[in-house]
Design a protein around this motif. Structure first.
Motif, PDB file in Angstrom:
ATOM      1  N   SER A  78     -11.629 -26.598  29.963  1.00 38.73           N
ATOM      2  CA  SER A  78     -10.515 -26.210  29.234  1.00 38.73           C
ATOM      3  C   SER A  78     -10.016 -24.900  30.271  1.00 38.73           C
ATOM      4  O   SER A  78      -9.068 -24.360  30.368  1.00 38.73           O
ATOM      5  CB  SER A  78     -10.211 -26.102  27.949  1.00 38.73           C
ATOM      6  OG  SER A  78     -10.265 -27.336  27.290  1.00 38.73           O
TER       7      SER A  78
ATOM      8  N   GLN B 242     -13.529 -33.343  19.059  1.00 39.96           N
ATOM      9  CA  GLN B 242     -12.593 -34.493  19.875  1.00 39.96           C
ATOM     10  C   GLN B 242     -11.634 -35.332  18.851  1.00 39.96           C
ATOM     11  O   GLN B 242     -12.371 -35.587  17.731  1.00 39.96           O
ATOM     12  CB  GLN B 242     -13.208 -35.375  20.422  1.00 39.96           C
ATOM     13  CG  GLN B 242     -13.950 -34.680  21.896  1.00 39.96           C
ATOM     14  CD  GLN B 242     -12.898 -34.201  22.941  1.00 39.96           C
ATOM     15  OE1 GLN B 242     -11.842 -34.988  23.087  1.00 39.96           O
ATOM     16  NE2 GLN B 242     -13.188 -33.356  23.739  1.00 39.96           N
TER      17      GLN B 242
ATOM     18  N   SER C 155     -18.960 -23.416  18.470  1.00 37.63           N
ATOM     19  CA  SER C 155     -17.330 -23.234  19.111  1.00 37.63           C
ATOM     20  C   SER C 155     -16.564 -24.075  18.089  1.00 37.63           C
ATOM     21  O   SER C 155     -17.230 -24.976  17.564  1.00 37.63           O
ATOM     22  CB  SER C 155     -17.350 -23.635  20.416  1.00 37.63           C
ATOM     23  OG  SER C 155     -16.196 -23.424  20.868  1.00 37.63           O
TER      24      SER C 155
ATOM     25  N   ARG D 119     -18.339 -33.862  33.880  1.00 35.95           N
ATOM     26  CA  ARG D 119     -17.254 -34.663  33.415  1.00 35.95           C
ATOM     27  C   ARG D 119     -17.591 -36.117  33.220  1.00 35.95           C
ATOM     28  O   ARG D 119     -18.168 -36.507  34.016  1.00 35.95           O
ATOM     29  CB  ARG D 119     -16.044 -34.469  34.002  1.00 35.95           C
ATOM     30  CG  ARG D 119     -15.455 -32.757  33.739  1.00 35.95           C
ATOM     31  CD  ARG D 119     -14.446 -32.595  34.761  1.00 35.95           C
ATOM     32  NE  ARG D 119     -13.901 -31.270  34.796  1.00 35.95           N
ATOM     33  CZ  ARG D 119     -13.033 -30.728  35.531  1.00 35.95           C
ATOM     34  NH1 ARG D 119     -12.433 -31.244  36.591  1.00 35.95           N
ATOM     35  NH2 ARG D 119     -12.656 -29.273  35.573  1.00 35.95           N
TER      36      ARG D 119
ATOM     37  N   TYR E 207      -7.600 -22.024  22.159  1.00 42.82           N
ATOM     38  CA  TYR E 207      -8.829 -22.635  22.601  1.00 42.82           C
ATOM     39  C   TYR E 207      -9.014 -22.173  24.148  1.00 42.82           C
ATOM     40  O   TYR E 207      -9.867 -21.857  24.578  1.00 42.82           O
ATOM     41  CB  TYR E 207      -9.125 -24.157  22.511  1.00 42.82           C
ATOM     42  CG  TYR E 207     -10.264 -24.690  22.688  1.00 42.82           C
ATOM     43  CD1 TYR E 207     -11.324 -24.416  21.838  1.00 42.82           C
ATOM     44  CD2 TYR E 207     -10.329 -25.557  24.048  1.00 42.82           C
ATOM     45  CE1 TYR E 207     -12.643 -24.973  22.394  1.00 42.82           C
ATOM     46  CE2 TYR E 207     -11.587 -26.326  24.318  1.00 42.82           C
ATOM     47  CZ  TYR E 207     -12.625 -25.657  23.516  1.00 42.82           C
ATOM     48  OH  TYR E 207     -13.944 -26.332  23.701  1.00 42.82           O
TER      49      TYR E 207
ATOM     50  N   LYS F  76     -12.178 -20.405  26.042  1.00 47.69           N
ATOM     51  CA  LYS F  76     -13.207 -20.896  27.014  1.00 47.69           C
ATOM     52  C   LYS F  76     -12.774 -20.025  28.407  1.00 47.69           C
ATOM     53  O   LYS F  76     -13.695 -19.830  29.243  1.00 47.69           O
ATOM     54  CB  LYS F  76     -12.795 -22.440  27.131  1.00 47.69           C
ATOM     55  CG  LYS F  76     -13.306 -22.789  25.790  1.00 47.69           C
ATOM     56  CD  LYS F  76     -14.727 -22.776  25.608  1.00 47.69           C
ATOM     57  CE  LYS F  76     -15.205 -23.290  24.303  1.00 47.69           C
ATOM     58  NZ  LYS F  76     -16.893 -23.127  24.139  1.00 47.69           N
TER      59      LYS F  76
ATOM     60  N   SER G  21     -16.102 -25.044  28.738  1.00 43.67           N
ATOM     61  CA  SER G  21     -15.486 -25.862  28.633  1.00 43.67           C
ATOM     62  C   SER G  21     -14.533 -26.207  29.993  1.00 43.67           C
ATOM     63  O   SER G  21     -14.086 -25.129  30.378  1.00 43.67           O
ATOM     64  CB  SER G  21     -14.358 -26.021  27.369  1.00 43.67           C
ATOM     65  OG  SER G  21     -13.537 -27.255  27.479  1.00 43.67           O
TER      66      SER G  21
ATOM     67  N   GLU H 117     -19.878 -26.285  31.869  1.00 45.35           N
ATOM     68  CA  GLU H 117     -18.527 -26.697  31.370  1.00 45.35           C
ATOM     69  C   GLU H 117     -18.309 -28.142  31.254  1.00 45.35           C
ATOM     70  O   GLU H 117     -18.053 -28.741  32.285  1.00 45.35           O
ATOM     71  CB  GLU H 117     -17.473 -25.945  32.328  1.00 45.35           C
ATOM     72  CG  GLU H 117     -17.559 -24.391  32.560  1.00 45.35           C
ATOM     73  CD  GLU H 117     -16.521 -23.776  33.336  1.00 45.35           C
ATOM     74  OE1 GLU H 117     -15.741 -22.523  32.724  1.00 45.35           O
ATOM     75  OE2 GLU H 117     -16.135 -24.060  34.173  1.00 45.35           O
TER      76      GLU H 117
ATOM     77  N   ASN I 173     -15.815 -18.154  18.978  1.00 41.96           N
ATOM     78  CA  ASN I 173     -15.902 -18.895  20.056  1.00 41.96           C
ATOM     79  C   ASN I 173     -16.094 -17.727  21.330  1.00 41.96           C
ATOM     80  O   ASN I 173     -16.575 -18.225  22.329  1.00 41.96           O
ATOM     81  CB  ASN I 173     -14.350 -19.437  20.601  1.00 41.96           C
ATOM     82  CG  ASN I 173     -14.192 -20.923  19.750  1.00 41.96           C
ATOM     83  OD1 ASN I 173     -14.907 -21.118  19.031  1.00 41.96           O
ATOM     84  ND2 ASN I 173     -13.191 -21.674  20.327  1.00 41.96           N
TER      85      ASN I 173
END
Length: 252
Positions: free
Chosen positions: A153, A202, A102, A246, A164, A168, A151, A193, A123
């Motif tokens: 996202s 990042q 990705s 997360r 992006y 996702k 993700s 995710e 992706n």
């Protein structure tokens, strides 16, 4: 509890795994961890330097007999055909596909049609094409597992990241529908995710990432690899359908 409990031993012995985007970040960490637990791994990435770096790490850990790495770009049909030819030869039976390759991207107001097309091919279309080839090989074996790395996202849909986010969100919908399609074939589908992970996707330097990890504002790639290992070691009766993972202090 500071660290997740270890899963000991060669618990993946006899399991064959294909990992897309396996030369950096989450893919690299996953390839190393699964090989340590006995899995046979075929992985690929786009760049020779990164491939050589991770191959050296496998050799240093005496895992070179368990893995094969090649150069390929998941956006290209010919490369996907090549990868699955290699999988048929090196892995034999394919048990697990980890769709991970990705690329990050920002707003639709940045770049041009060719840029967006490439991101979509990597992706989203890459996930779909590799899944198609994997299911063809798994369906007659009455079993298999497809893990899609998505993700946060897909849900957060942050401003300034519309391209992006679109890919996702597409992976999220694809995973949910795919599970219903392949469930009767005995094939599992899991969507993972992650939140912010300290990889080259990042912004910021490696030092910034280390500091954010220390402050529990960012995950390590190894955290997601541990999640993949957990998913693969559940009983056959259990489907881990979706995991949202997360950093502790990423309160979104």
């Amino acid at each position: 509890m500071e660290n997740a409990p270890d899963i000991h031993g060669k618990i993946l012995e006899g399991i064959s795994v294909l990992i897309t985007g396996g030369t950096t970040g989450i893919g690299r960490a996953t390839a190393l961890l699964l090989a340590e637990h006995g899995a046979k791994i075929l992985f690929f990435g786009r760049h020779e330097k990164e491939l050589n770096d991770v191959t050296e790490e496998f050799t240093k850990n005496a895992l070179e007999d368990k893995v094969m790495g090649v150069i390929a770009d998941v956006s290209r049909k010919d490369d996907i055909d090549f990868i699955f030819q290699q999988a048929d030869g090196f892995l034999g039976q394919l048990n697990v596909l980890v769709n991970n390759a990705s690329l990050g991207y920002k707003s639709i107001m940045e770049g041009n049609y060719d840029d967006w097309q490439y991101i979509l091919q990597v992706n989203l279309l890459g996930y779909m094409a590799c899944t198609h080839e994997a299911v063809k090989r798994m369906k007659d074996k009455n079993g298999g597992h497809i893990i899609n790395i998505g993700s946060m996202s897909a849900d957060i849909r942050e401003k300034g990241s519309s391209v992006y986010v679109a890919t996702k969100a597409g992976i999220q919908g694809f995973s949910e529908a795919l599970r219903k399609e392949v469930n009767p074939l005995g094939i599992k589908v899991t969507l993972i995710e992650p939140g912010a992970v300290g990889t080259n996707m990042q912004p910021g330097s490696s030092e910034d990432h280390r500091e954010k990890t220390k402050e529990m504002e960012m995950l390590k790639a190894e955290d997601i690899a541990q999640c993949v290992l957990y998913v693969l070691t559940q009983p056959k009766r259990c489907d881990v359908v979706e995991v949202k993972i997360r950093p502790h202090l990423q309160l979104i």
